[in-house]
Motif scaffolding. Sequence first.
Motif, PDB file in Angstrom:
ATOM      1  N   GLN A  87       0.806  -1.282  -0.084  1.00  0.00           N
ATOM      2  CA  GLN A  87      -0.005  -0.030  -0.165  1.00  0.00           C
ATOM      3  C   GLN A  87       0.766   1.230  -0.084  1.00  0.00           C
ATOM      4  O   GLN A  87       0.452   2.060  -0.689  1.00  0.00           O
ATOM      5  N   LEU A  88       1.878   1.112   0.790  1.00  0.00           N
ATOM      6  CA  LEU A  88       2.899   2.510   0.851  1.00  0.00           C
ATOM      7  C   LEU A  88       3.560   2.514  -0.408  1.00  0.00           C
ATOM      8  O   LEU A  88       3.705   3.757  -1.037  1.00  0.00           O
ATOM      9  N   LYS A  90       2.369   1.869  -3.463  1.00  0.00           N
ATOM     10  CA  LYS A  90       1.335   2.361  -4.547  1.00  0.00           C
ATOM     11  C   LYS A  90       1.184   3.781  -3.888  1.00  0.00           C
ATOM     12  O   LYS A  90       0.824   4.644  -5.103  1.00  0.00           O
ATOM     13  N   THR A  91       1.067   4.314  -2.865  1.00  0.00           N
ATOM     14  CA  THR A  91       0.985   5.785  -2.377  1.00  0.00           C
ATOM     15  C   THR A  91       2.083   6.559  -2.882  1.00  0.00           C
ATOM     16  O   THR A  91       1.919   7.837  -3.438  1.00  0.00           O
TER      17      THR A  91
END
Length: 96
Positions: A87-88, A90-91
């Motif tokens: 997730q990190l 992707k962010t």
Amino acid sequence: MGWIRRNWTAAEADEWTKEDVLAIIISPLAYVTLTLGVALSLLLRREGFVTLGIGIVLTALLHWIIDPKLKAISEEYERKQKEYLQQLEKTVRWEA
């Protein structure tokens, strides 16, 4: 030893059970017997070798009892960490 549970989910492993109580009792006994056993064995005393053997057996028993719970919790933590890092990534999307 069918009364020792060997299969755990992460949520179940996070709860206090009889396996935790056994680990709390066996752990100091194992460490004390290992310490005394090594010290007396270095002095070449017969009771030192016996105590060292008992300490090794207690340590193996401790590992056998508590390791399945630790593995279940560790696997869950690793899964959550992997999801967080994905997730990190992707962010943030680092680019050179």
